[in-house]
Design a protein around this motif. Structure first.
Motif, mmCIF file in Angstrom:
data_model
loop_
_atom_site.group_PDB
_atom_site.id
_atom_site.type_symbol
_atom_site.label_atom_id
_atom_site.label_comp_id
_atom_site.label_asym_id
_atom_site.label_seq_id
_atom_site.Cartn_x
_atom_site.Cartn_y
_atom_site.Cartn_z
ATOM 1 N N PHE A 541 58.451 50.278 54.869
ATOM 2 C CA PHE A 541 57.774 49.486 53.645
ATOM 3 C C PHE A 541 57.804 48.034 54.067
ATOM 4 N N ASP A 542 57.192 47.786 54.603
ATOM 5 C CA ASP A 542 56.285 45.884 55.641
ATOM 6 C C ASP A 542 56.113 45.356 54.910
ATOM 7 N N LEU A 543 56.904 44.713 54.710
ATOM 8 C CA LEU A 543 56.423 42.959 53.441
ATOM 9 C C LEU A 543 55.208 42.413 54.349
ATOM 10 N N LEU A 544 55.094 41.826 55.812
ATOM 11 C CA LEU A 544 55.046 41.071 55.933
ATOM 12 C C LEU A 544 54.337 41.702 57.849
ATOM 13 N N THR A 545 53.199 42.180 56.812
ATOM 14 C CA THR A 545 51.948 42.804 57.903
ATOM 15 C C THR A 545 50.743 40.877 57.085
ATOM 16 N N PRO A 546 49.816 41.420 58.342
ATOM 17 C CA PRO A 546 49.200 40.201 58.546
ATOM 18 C C PRO A 546 48.122 40.426 57.381
ATOM 19 N N ARG A 547 47.818 41.429 57.167
ATOM 20 C CA ARG A 547 46.632 41.637 56.087
ATOM 21 C C ARG A 547 47.269 42.725 55.090
ATOM 22 N N ILE A 548 47.496 42.097 54.167
ATOM 23 C CA ILE A 548 47.126 43.861 52.687
ATOM 24 C C ILE A 548 46.202 44.210 51.583
ATOM 25 N N ASP A 549 46.235 44.793 51.247
ATOM 26 C CA ASP A 549 44.890 45.452 50.462
ATOM 27 C C ASP A 549 44.260 44.305 48.731
ATOM 28 N N ARG A 550 43.381 44.174 48.567
ATOM 29 C CA ARG A 550 43.102 42.931 47.827
ATOM 30 C C ARG A 550 42.735 44.118 46.362
ATOM 31 N N LEU A 551 43.640 44.119 45.462
ATOM 32 C CA LEU A 551 43.767 45.190 44.407
ATOM 33 C C LEU A 551 43.641 43.555 43.367
ATOM 34 N N CYS A 552 42.583 44.400 42.360
ATOM 35 C CA CYS A 552 41.405 43.400 41.930
ATOM 36 C C CYS A 552 42.050 44.050 40.215
ATOM 37 N N LEU A 553 42.506 44.102 39.161
ATOM 38 C CA LEU A 553 42.193 43.195 37.691
ATOM 39 C C LEU A 553 40.942 43.383 37.084
ATOM 40 N N ASN A 554 40.633 42.101 37.117
ATOM 41 C CA ASN A 554 39.134 41.877 36.768
ATOM 42 C C ASN A 554 37.894 43.029 36.904
ATOM 43 N N ARG A 555 37.975 42.838 38.031
ATOM 44 C CA ARG A 555 36.663 44.739 38.834
ATOM 45 C C ARG A 555 37.174 45.310 38.344
ATOM 46 N N ASN A 556 38.488 46.165 38.266
ATOM 47 C CA ASN A 556 38.481 47.232 37.419
ATOM 48 C C ASN A 556 37.559 47.557 36.107
ATOM 49 N N ARG A 569 44.368 57.032 32.266
ATOM 50 C CA ARG A 569 44.720 55.908 32.900
ATOM 51 C C ARG A 569 43.566 54.994 33.400
ATOM 52 N N PRO A 570 43.259 53.999 33.320
ATOM 53 C CA PRO A 570 42.671 53.723 34.829
ATOM 54 C C PRO A 570 43.567 52.678 35.424
ATOM 55 N N HIS A 571 43.448 52.580 36.903
ATOM 56 C CA HIS A 571 44.635 51.686 38.023
ATOM 57 C C HIS A 571 43.473 50.597 38.261
ATOM 58 N N ALA A 572 44.685 49.766 38.821
ATOM 59 C CA ALA A 572 44.359 48.468 39.247
ATOM 60 C C ALA A 572 42.889 48.865 40.238
ATOM 61 N N ALA A 573 41.755 47.845 40.864
ATOM 62 C CA ALA A 573 40.840 48.340 42.234
ATOM 63 C C ALA A 573 41.043 48.159 42.798
ATOM 64 N N VAL A 574 40.666 48.377 44.479
ATOM 65 C CA VAL A 574 41.428 47.851 45.743
ATOM 66 C C VAL A 574 40.015 47.919 45.912
ATOM 67 N N HIS A 575 39.800 46.150 46.459
ATOM 68 C CA HIS A 575 38.404 45.764 47.720
ATOM 69 C C HIS A 575 39.267 45.025 48.492
ATOM 70 N N GLY A 576 38.842 45.584 49.542
ATOM 71 C CA GLY A 576 38.860 45.143 50.938
ATOM 72 C C GLY A 576 40.505 43.874 50.934
ATOM 73 N N THR A 577 40.131 43.720 51.389
ATOM 74 C CA THR A 577 41.897 42.877 51.983
ATOM 75 C C THR A 577 42.088 41.563 51.598
ATOM 76 N N VAL A 578 43.019 40.714 52.412
ATOM 77 C CA VAL A 578 42.901 39.155 51.866
ATOM 78 C C VAL A 578 44.470 39.081 52.517
#
Length: 594
Positions: A541-556, A569-578
């Motif tokens: 459960f690594d919280l310190l990875t160099p990048r994480i998925d970009r979760l998007c709430l408006n994009r949904n 029910r809808p869920h947050a969209a994933v678009h690339g990483t940050v």
């Protein structure tokens, strides 16, 4: 004709400018739009929307690729509705139906923001409010632009029932025959009679019994639950009409208590009796991402989920005695199935979330003398004069800003990390679910968490700690791969709250963003050092990875689900990483902290 409060043009323009700045920033963060550099100034940006229309603005960048747009810098105009109308088919690439509904949601949100602008209190006045009263002064979800859309509410409904209306209300109740209604409770509330004895006065219970008897029915065949008056009018009367007609559902009077809606609009705090339970009611209103109903399966399982989560706490001395985290359990529920909709899996999900109630433990009895509580969301608030609420609390504490922030992170993170690493379990610690408990000097001391059945997720990987999980709990909790489970802390807390708190602390407290994130990372590493036996879990459960998925709430809303009816029910969209700021903290950032 019913009257709603008049709003000044100046207040509307100020609210619109703030919304447009938020829209540009959040849409850029989610890569819905791609602003360009505008000259040599690193803060200057431009966005061409249509021939002859180019917006220019200044924006600072921050952690996770955050954009912080200066509302006063936007030119040639700062009207988010005009931007949507001119840019929906060009830079936003929206279909017409989404555009039409979104204009409504944005306009409604602006109307609510304008009302709040005209009744706003200073940061100092807000700091003196109690937990329930402070809720009505929060400005809503910091990430979602149309955060007060409330599709289904009229203007008069919003004036009466929205949290910013700050109007305590009495709730009517219903008696529902046990052929339709099902009760669940934790062991201490195994019988609904125990719940009703604690929640209702003897006189009210007698009135309820007499009302049912007057309909020629046996009161013992019925369960009682409060109902939102709007839901009664808009959903229950038309959709349960046969069951009202045959006496399976019998309207009851209101009880004696006054309750205030929280930011979720469907959850009510008891202000007449703060030690009484909070009630969560279904509301067939579309707000933020979903219709705000109560799913049948989850309502049934809520007490069992509470019992399991609280059993982990009770058996863990670190959670129970050191962090003293408060888990506000959902201890009882009444679920009412619709005989037709609940048996049709293909119908829109909102028709299967129509009627029920969840009773949640109150916060007040869990606080020590001198302690007070505020939602984490409150720390993001700034008053009309630009004074930060968090800065006001730091001033009152007498602590240096860095010291106060370290105390905040020490209150929030250890219990969340313990649940993640030791039990493969995460809450969604966003600004409303996470409640900060302060001492008498306004120093953060511990965490309270709520909303288990909707927002607790578990690892899909096999963990021995899950061996004793009851089957009904396992069936209802969402599972995620270990690598993705950390996203609930990232998106709920770090991206959803700290992404905004960090630049506020830089501006109002003089704590640079890099140092803010250094404090967060240091608290995580402190936890790792405290429990070295969990090293494999820290890696899983690594919280310190160099990048994480970009979760998007408006994009949904814009590009994924839109306003279409779905069976799930809808869920947050994933678009690339940050980039993850917790991976990029340097030794210099850490050593620079006082």
């Amino acid at each position: 004709m019913r009257q709603t409060p008049q709003q000044s043009h100046a207040a509307w323009q100020r609210a619109a400018r703030r919304m447009f700045a938020k829209m540009l920033g959040e849409f850029a963060y989610e890569e819905v739009i791609t602003p360009e550099a505008d000259g040599a100034d690193p803060l200057a940006h431009r966005l061409t929307v249509a021939p002859g229309l180019t917006y220019r603005f200044r924006a600072a960048r921050g952690a996770y690729g955050h954009w912080r747009v200066d509302p006063d810098s936007i030119e040639p105009s700062a009207d988010p509705l005009e931007f949507l109308a001119r840019g929906h088919s060009t830079v936003l690439a929206l279909p017409g139906d989404t555009t039409g509904h979104l204009i409504r949601e944005l306009t409604t949100t602006l109307a609510a923001d304008t009302r709040m602008e005209e009744t706003a209190l200073s940061a100092g006045e807000l700091a003196d409010l109690g937990y329930a009263e402070l809720e009505g002064h929060q400005t809503g979800h910091p990430w979602i632009v149309a955060n007060k859309g409330r599709v289904g509410f009229s203007a008069a409904d919003a004036v009466r029932w929205a949290p910013e209306a700050r109007i305590p209300q009495r709730l009517p109740w219903l008696a529902v025959h046990r052929d339709l209604a099902t009760y669940r409770g934790v062991p201490a509330l195994a019988s609904p009679d125990r719940l009703y004895a604690e929640e209702l006065s003897p006189g009210t219970r007698a009135v309820f019994d007499r009302t049912v008897a007057e309909h020629g029915r046996d009161p013992g065949d019925y369960l009682w639950l409060p109902v939102h008056p709007w839901q009664w009018d808009e959903s229950i009367v038309p959709l349960f009409a046969p069951h009202i007609a045959d006496g399976s559902i019998i309207p009851l009077p209101a009880d004696d208590d006054l309750r205030l809606p929280q930011q979720s609009i469907r959850t009510f705090l008891n202000v007449s009796r703060p030690r009484a339970r909070t009630v969560k009611l279904p509301l067939s209103v579309l707000n933020t991402l979903v219709w705000r109903g109560l799913p049948t399966e989850r309502t049934l399982a809520a007490p069992a989920v509470t019992q399991w989560v609280q059993s982990l706490h009770a058996e863990d001395s670190f959670l129970r005695d050191e962090t003293r985290v408060i888990l506000l359990g959902e201890t009882a529920s009444v679920t009412v199935e619709h005989p037709l909709y609940d048996r049709l899996p293909e119908v829109p999900y909102q028709y299967k979330e129509l009627l029920g109630c969840i009773w949640r433990e109150p916060l007040a009895p869990r606080l020590d003398a001198g302690e007070r509580a505020r939602t984490l969301a409150a720390l993001l608030h700034t008053d009309p004069r630009g004074r930060s609420f968090a800065a006001e609390l730091v001033r009152r504490s007498g602590l240096a800003p860095d010291v106060w922030l370290r105390r905040l992170f020490a209150a929030l993170l250890p219990p969340l990390l313990r649940f993640l690493y030791r039990y493969g379990t995460v809450f969604s610690p966003h600004g409303e679910n996470a409640i900060v408990v302060f001492d008498e000097r306004d120093v953060p001391v511990r965490l309270a968490v709520k909303d288990f059945v909707d927002d607790v997720n578990i690892s899909s990987g096999s963990l021995p700690e899950h061996a004793g999980m009851p089957a009904d709990v396992r069936a209802v909790l969402l599972t995620e791969e270990p690598a993705f489970l950390t996203q609930f802390i990232h998106s709920g807390l770090f991206v959803g709250v700290f992404r905004y708190l960090a630049p506020l602390c830089e501006e109002h407290l003089g704590v640079p963003e890099a140092r803010f994130w250094a404090h967060v990372r240091a608290e995580i590493l402190r936890h790792h050092a405290r429990f070295p036996e969990l090293k494999e879990r820290f890696e899983a459960f690594d919280l310190l990875t160099p990048r994480i998925d970009r979760l998007c709430l408006n994009r949904n809303r814009l590009h994924l689900d839109g306003y279409r009816d779905r069976p799930e029910r809808p869920h947050a969209a994933v678009h690339g990483t940050v980039p993850n700021p917790l991976a990029g903290v340097t030794a210099e950032d850490v050593s620079a902290a006082p």
